[in-house]
Design an enzyme around this catalytic site. Structure first.
Site, PDB file in Angstrom:
ATOM      1  N   GLU A 186     -10.680  -6.418   9.464  1.00 49.98           N
ATOM      2  CA  GLU A 186     -10.063  -5.421   8.585  1.00 49.98           C
ATOM      3  C   GLU A 186     -10.488  -5.692   7.146  1.00 49.98           C
ATOM      4  O   GLU A 186     -10.252  -6.769   6.613  1.00 49.98           O
ATOM      5  CB  GLU A 186      -8.530  -5.520   8.698  1.00 49.98           C
ATOM      6  CG  GLU A 186      -7.810  -4.462   7.904  1.00 49.98           C
ATOM      7  CD  GLU A 186      -6.288  -4.611   7.944  1.00 49.98           C
ATOM      8  OE1 GLU A 186      -5.795  -5.736   7.775  1.00 49.98           O
ATOM      9  OE2 GLU A 186      -5.599  -3.589   8.139  1.00 49.98           O
ATOM     10  N   PRO A 189      -1.652 -12.608  10.009  1.00 50.22           N
ATOM     11  CA  PRO A 189      -1.201 -14.006   9.842  1.00 50.22           C
ATOM     12  C   PRO A 189       0.249 -14.110   9.384  1.00 50.22           C
ATOM     13  O   PRO A 189       1.001 -14.959   9.892  1.00 50.22           O
ATOM     14  CB  PRO A 189      -2.148 -14.559   8.768  1.00 50.22           C
ATOM     15  CG  PRO A 189      -3.331 -13.653   8.762  1.00 50.22           C
ATOM     16  CD  PRO A 189      -2.862 -12.306   9.215  1.00 50.22           C
ATOM     17  N   THR A 190       0.671 -13.249   8.447  1.00 49.79           N
ATOM     18  CA  THR A 190       2.067 -13.321   7.995  1.00 49.79           C
ATOM     19  C   THR A 190       2.999 -12.869   9.123  1.00 49.79           C
ATOM     20  O   THR A 190       4.063 -13.466   9.333  1.00 49.79           O
ATOM     21  CB  THR A 190       2.288 -12.448   6.731  1.00 49.79           C
ATOM     22  OG1 THR A 190       1.265 -12.737   5.786  1.00 49.79           O
ATOM     23  CG2 THR A 190       3.630 -12.713   6.096  1.00 49.79           C
ATOM     24  N   LYS A 224      12.676  -6.709   0.814  1.00 48.94           N
ATOM     25  CA  LYS A 224      11.793  -7.434  -0.118  1.00 48.94           C
ATOM     26  C   LYS A 224      10.456  -6.705  -0.202  1.00 48.94           C
ATOM     27  O   LYS A 224       9.686  -6.697   0.759  1.00 48.94           O
ATOM     28  CB  LYS A 224      11.554  -8.866   0.366  1.00 48.94           C
ATOM     29  CG  LYS A 224      10.869  -9.710  -0.700  1.00 48.94           C
ATOM     30  CD  LYS A 224      10.207 -10.941  -0.158  1.00 48.94           C
ATOM     31  CE  LYS A 224       8.826 -10.684   0.375  1.00 48.94           C
ATOM     32  NZ  LYS A 224       7.859 -10.129  -0.594  1.00 48.94           N
ATOM     33  N   ASN A 268       0.802  -1.235   0.000  1.00 51.82           N
ATOM     34  CA  ASN A 268       0.000   0.000   0.000  1.00 51.82           C
ATOM     35  C   ASN A 268       0.835   1.286   0.000  1.00 51.82           C
ATOM     36  O   ASN A 268       0.404   2.300  -0.535  1.00 51.82           O
ATOM     37  CB  ASN A 268      -1.016  -0.017   1.139  1.00 51.82           C
ATOM     38  CG  ASN A 268      -0.395  -0.212   2.485  1.00 51.82           C
ATOM     39  OD1 ASN A 268       0.768  -0.598   2.597  1.00 51.82           O
ATOM     40  ND2 ASN A 268      -1.146   0.053   3.528  1.00 51.82           N
ATOM     41  N   GLU A 321       8.095   2.422  14.296  1.00 55.27           N
ATOM     42  CA  GLU A 321       8.796   3.063  13.182  1.00 55.27           C
ATOM     43  C   GLU A 321       8.671   4.563  13.408  1.00 55.27           C
ATOM     44  O   GLU A 321       7.767   5.025  14.107  1.00 55.27           O
ATOM     45  CB  GLU A 321       8.172   2.636  11.846  1.00 55.27           C
ATOM     46  CG  GLU A 321       8.332   1.145  11.661  1.00 55.27           C
ATOM     47  CD  GLU A 321       8.140   0.628  10.249  1.00 55.27           C
ATOM     48  OE1 GLU A 321       7.058   0.824   9.700  1.00 55.27           O
ATOM     49  OE2 GLU A 321       9.087   0.009   9.729  1.00 55.27           O
ATOM     50  N   CYS A 352      -3.403   0.732   6.758  1.00 56.10           N
ATOM     51  CA  CYS A 352      -3.449  -0.083   7.974  1.00 56.10           C
ATOM     52  C   CYS A 352      -4.070   0.647   9.160  1.00 56.10           C
ATOM     53  O   CYS A 352      -4.790   0.055   9.960  1.00 56.10           O
ATOM     54  CB  CYS A 352      -2.044  -0.521   8.336  1.00 56.10           C
ATOM     55  SG  CYS A 352      -0.914   0.880   8.423  1.00 56.10           S
ATOM     56  N   GLU A 387       4.648  -4.422  12.026  1.00 56.38           N
ATOM     57  CA  GLU A 387       3.648  -3.375  11.757  1.00 56.38           C
ATOM     58  C   GLU A 387       2.503  -4.055  11.028  1.00 56.38           C
ATOM     59  O   GLU A 387       2.576  -4.294   9.824  1.00 56.38           O
ATOM     60  CB  GLU A 387       4.270  -2.267  10.877  1.00 56.38           C
ATOM     61  CG  GLU A 387       5.385  -1.493  11.525  1.00 56.38           C
ATOM     62  CD  GLU A 387       4.903  -0.595  12.652  1.00 56.38           C
ATOM     63  OE1 GLU A 387       3.683  -0.479  12.879  1.00 56.38           O
ATOM     64  OE2 GLU A 387       5.758  -0.009  13.332  1.00 56.38           O
ATOM     65  N   GLY A 426       2.804  -5.782   7.191  1.00 55.62           N
ATOM     66  CA  GLY A 426       1.860  -6.628   6.456  1.00 55.62           C
ATOM     67  C   GLY A 426       0.746  -7.112   7.361  1.00 55.62           C
ATOM     68  O   GLY A 426       0.439  -6.478   8.373  1.00 55.62           O
ATOM     69  N   SER A 427       0.182  -8.258   6.993  1.00 59.37           N
ATOM     70  CA  SER A 427      -1.006  -8.742   7.703  1.00 59.37           C
ATOM     71  C   SER A 427      -0.645  -9.495   8.995  1.00 59.37           C
ATOM     72  O   SER A 427       0.495  -9.935   9.167  1.00 59.37           O
ATOM     73  CB  SER A 427      -1.800  -9.655   6.778  1.00 59.37           C
ATOM     74  OG  SER A 427      -0.999 -10.769   6.451  1.00 59.37           O
TER      75      SER A 427
HETATM   76  N1  NAD Z   1       1.051  -1.328  10.531  1.00 58.76           N
HETATM   77  C1  NAD Z   1       1.535  -0.871   9.398  1.00 58.76           C
HETATM   78  O1  NAD Z   1       2.412  -0.018   9.403  1.00 58.76           O
HETATM   79  C2  NAD Z   1       1.004  -1.387   8.092  1.00 58.76           C
HETATM   80  C3  NAD Z   1       1.250  -0.663   6.924  1.00 58.76           C
HETATM   81  C4  NAD Z   1       0.769  -1.149   5.721  1.00 58.76           C
HETATM   82  C5  NAD Z   1       0.047  -2.340   5.669  1.00 58.76           C
HETATM   83  N2  NAD Z   1      -0.202  -3.016   6.806  1.00 58.76           N
HETATM   84  C6  NAD Z   1      -1.004  -4.261   6.781  1.00 58.76           C
HETATM   85  O2  NAD Z   1      -0.598  -5.075   5.693  1.00 58.76           O
HETATM   86  C7  NAD Z   1      -1.684  -5.847   5.205  1.00 58.76           C
HETATM   87  C8  NAD Z   1      -1.790  -5.697   3.703  1.00 58.76           C
HETATM   88  O3  NAD Z   1      -0.577  -5.925   3.107  1.00 58.76           O
HETATM   89  P1  NAD Z   1      -0.241  -7.295   2.354  1.00 58.76           P
HETATM   90  O4  NAD Z   1      -1.481  -7.868   1.759  1.00 58.76           O
HETATM   91  O5  NAD Z   1       0.919  -7.014   1.481  1.00 58.76           O
HETATM   92  O6  NAD Z   1       0.203  -8.225   3.576  1.00 58.76           O
HETATM   93  P2  NAD Z   1       0.848  -9.678   3.515  1.00 58.76           P
HETATM   94  O7  NAD Z   1       1.030 -10.114   4.922  1.00 58.76           O
HETATM   95  O8  NAD Z   1       0.092 -10.571   2.606  1.00 58.76           O
HETATM   96  O9  NAD Z   1       2.260  -9.448   2.790  1.00 58.76           O
HETATM   97  C9  NAD Z   1       3.211  -8.551   3.306  1.00 58.76           C
HETATM   98  C10 NAD Z   1       4.586  -8.941   2.828  1.00 58.76           C
HETATM   99  O10 NAD Z   1       4.943 -10.202   3.385  1.00 58.76           O
HETATM  100  C11 NAD Z   1       5.373 -11.089   2.365  1.00 58.76           C
HETATM  101  N3  NAD Z   1       5.019 -12.451   2.778  1.00 58.76           N
HETATM  102  C12 NAD Z   1       3.863 -13.119   2.565  1.00 58.76           C
HETATM  103  N4  NAD Z   1       3.905 -14.333   3.150  1.00 58.76           N
HETATM  104  C13 NAD Z   1       5.115 -14.426   3.762  1.00 58.76           C
HETATM  105  C14 NAD Z   1       5.750 -15.436   4.539  1.00 58.76           C
HETATM  106  N5  NAD Z   1       5.150 -16.605   4.812  1.00 58.76           N
HETATM  107  N6  NAD Z   1       6.988 -15.183   5.017  1.00 58.76           N
HETATM  108  C15 NAD Z   1       7.621 -14.009   4.777  1.00 58.76           C
HETATM  109  N7  NAD Z   1       7.059 -13.022   4.036  1.00 58.76           N
HETATM  110  C16 NAD Z   1       5.826 -13.229   3.533  1.00 58.76           C
HETATM  111  C17 NAD Z   1       4.654 -10.589   1.132  1.00 58.76           C
HETATM  112  O11 NAD Z   1       5.273 -11.037  -0.058  1.00 58.76           O
HETATM  113  C18 NAD Z   1       4.718  -9.088   1.324  1.00 58.76           C
HETATM  114  O12 NAD Z   1       5.967  -8.581   0.933  1.00 58.76           O
HETATM  115  C19 NAD Z   1      -2.892  -5.313   5.920  1.00 58.76           C
HETATM  116  O13 NAD Z   1      -3.259  -6.180   6.960  1.00 58.76           O
HETATM  117  C20 NAD Z   1      -2.424  -3.983   6.478  1.00 58.76           C
HETATM  118  O14 NAD Z   1      -3.135  -3.544   7.586  1.00 58.76           O
HETATM  119  C21 NAD Z   1       0.275  -2.571   8.010  1.00 58.76           C
END
Ligand code: NAD
Length: 424
Positions: free
Chosen positions: A321, A165-166, A110, A87, A398, A218, A184, A162-163
């Site tokens: 979310e 679960p990840t 990455k 995002n 951050e 997020c 985050e 990211g999310s």
């Molecule tokens: N708190 C924050 O600062 C912030 C900012 C932006 C987005 N987000 C959150 O991110 C989510 C959306 O982003 P997304 O769909 O890219 O999230 P995601 O968890 O699907 O992916 C995030 C990153 O992790 C990598 N990834 C996926 N599976 C992995 C694994 N098993 N091991 C290591 N890396 C892996 C992806 O390739 C990507 O680069 C939302 O939940 C959002 O709230 C949080």
């Protein structure tokens, strides 16, 4: 000072190339050029801020009895991995690399496979600014690449955006190597509007809390709690504004909403809206596919921004979310009641309160379970202020001075000036 100079030069190049970088970010992600420009501005500000801190990092000197003393050294961790979401591709990379490089680390970054482009430009800019080869590296790939990096024995720290679960998987992998992580993660943040607030300001705050980057933010305040006696007026004003949001080609100056990131995300958002209707929520506006008139955009992942009324706390659209342009409006009567409802979430990334009562504003934020709280505004993130979550929204921070602590380790040195007093 040497690190500082490289970061300042990188910031200068980003500023100089900001229009090109913003255009690339719009193509990369789909957000409006208007917003992409803000992202690029925040990015160079981040590098400037950490350039400023780089030269001032120092330890402590502590006097001990008998002339002995101790001191501490703040040392880098080593190779830090950054894993980003799609995002805010360029900005997330700067939020991680700025403090990482300022603290003396190297970084392997990455990006999300959905937005691979602009971070490569950042790597080129760091080189041009004088960073040694290999100091900031980009590795492209998806989950398996992220796992490879997270498990790698030479990696000292992982900073992940990211999310949930990840994030949980990354923490598990990092635990095997006893590596620190910054997480985050996602959110379902509350925005509380008291009836004494400046209504126009509160409506604008709710717009900022929900519709930037097509709602894929997020820290969005998607649970909008509105005091019952202003519910109708507030809702009417919000709906009026949402209907006016200009959707379309994100590269056009007056566009304020581009396409969502991809087809699965668009379908996920529609599924949430369908579920909300089935559970009794009312669509007050939007929530439909949007087909721009421009022929070349017809296959784009556009939708009309959505406001849901008649929401209840236990509806899926209120609990989970959505990560799309969907605001849920929830009425409340008392401060005590709204605090309990606002905190009733597994997430704790952000929260906002609109009121003219200064005592109430501080009392409410003190009780909110969220890492980033806003009073009478929403979704502003100055680099000077730490950003990060409570509960399942993650930990570590951050931005701000504190982030240096997450990218460094403290060495203590104890110096004896007398003789060793052996007990043997
Ligand atoms: N708190 C924050 O600062 C912030 C900012 C932006 C987005 N987000 C959150 O991110 C989510 C959306 O982003 P997304 O769909 O890219 O999230 P995601 O968890 O699907 O992916 C995030 C990153 O992790 C990598 N990834 C996926 N599976 C992995 C694994 N098993 N091991 C290591 N890396 C892996 C992806 O390739 C990507 O680069 C939302 O939940 C959002 O709230 C949080």
């Amino acid at each position: 000072m040497e690190r500082s100079r490289v970061l300042l030069e990188a910031a200068r190049i980003i500023r100089e190339r900001s229009e090109e970088l913003a255009t690339m970010e719009t193509i990369n992600n789909g957000k409006s050029i208007f917003e992409a420009r803000v992202d690029i501005e925040i990015s160079w500000q981040t590098l400037e801020y950490y350039a400023g801190l780089a030269g001032s990092m120092a330890g402590q000197h502590v006097q001990l009895p008998g002339g002995s003393f101790g001191y501490t050294r703040r040392e880098p961790l080593g190779v830090c991995v950054g894993i980003g979401a799609w995002n805010y591709p360029f900005q997330i990379a700067c939020w991680k690399s700025g403090p990482a490089l300022a603290s003396g680390n190297a970084m392997v970054y990455k990006p999300s496979p959905f937005t691979p482009i602009t971070v490569v430009l950042l790597a080129e800019i760091f080189r041009e600014a004088g960073a040694p080869p290999g100091l900031f590296n980009v590795v492209q790939g998806g989950a398996s690449t992220g796992e490879f990096l997270s498990k790698h024995p030479d990696v000292a720290k992982i900073s992940f955006t990211g999310s949930v679960p990840t994030g949980s998987k990354i923490m598990e992998m990092a635990s095997k190597g006893i590596k620190p992580v910054t997480l985050e993660l996602g959110g379902k943040s509350p925005l509380i509007i008291f009836s004494d607030s400046d209504l126009e300001n509160a409506v604008n705050g709710a717009m900022m809390a929900n519709f930037l980057t097509q709602g894929q933010v997020c820290c969005n305040g998607t649970r909008v709690f509105v005091q019952s006696n202003i519910l109708q007026k507030f809702t009417e004003e919000v709906v009026k504004k949402v209907k006016k949001i200009k959707i379309g080609d994100p590269l056009l100056e007056d566009t304020r909403m581009g396409p969502l990131i991809n087809r699965p995300q668009l379908e996920k958002v529609f599924a949430f809206i369908k579920g909300a209707k089935e559970q009794g929520a009312k669509v007050l506006t939007g929530g439909e596919p949007y087909i721009p008139e421009d022929q070349k955009l017809k296959a784009g992942f556009y939708m009309t921004p959505c406001v849901l009324g008649d929401c209840k706390d236990d509806m899926t659209c209120v609990k989970e979310e959505i990560f799309g342009p969907v605001m849920s409006i929830l009425p409340f009567d008392t401060e005590e009641e709204v605090l309990e409802r606002a905190n009733n979430s597994t997430y704790g990334l952000a929260a906002g309160v609109f009121t003219r009562d200064i005592q109430r504003a501080h009392r409410v934020v003190a009780s909110l379970q969220a890492g980033m709280c806003f009073i009478n505004n929403y979704n502003v993130s100055p680099v000077e202020l730490p950003f990060g979550g409570y509960k399942k929204s993650g930990f570590g921070r951050e931005n701000g001075q504190v982030t240096i602590e997450y990218y460094s380790q403290l060495k203590t040195v104890c110096v004896e000036m007398g003789k060793v007093e052996s007990v043997f």
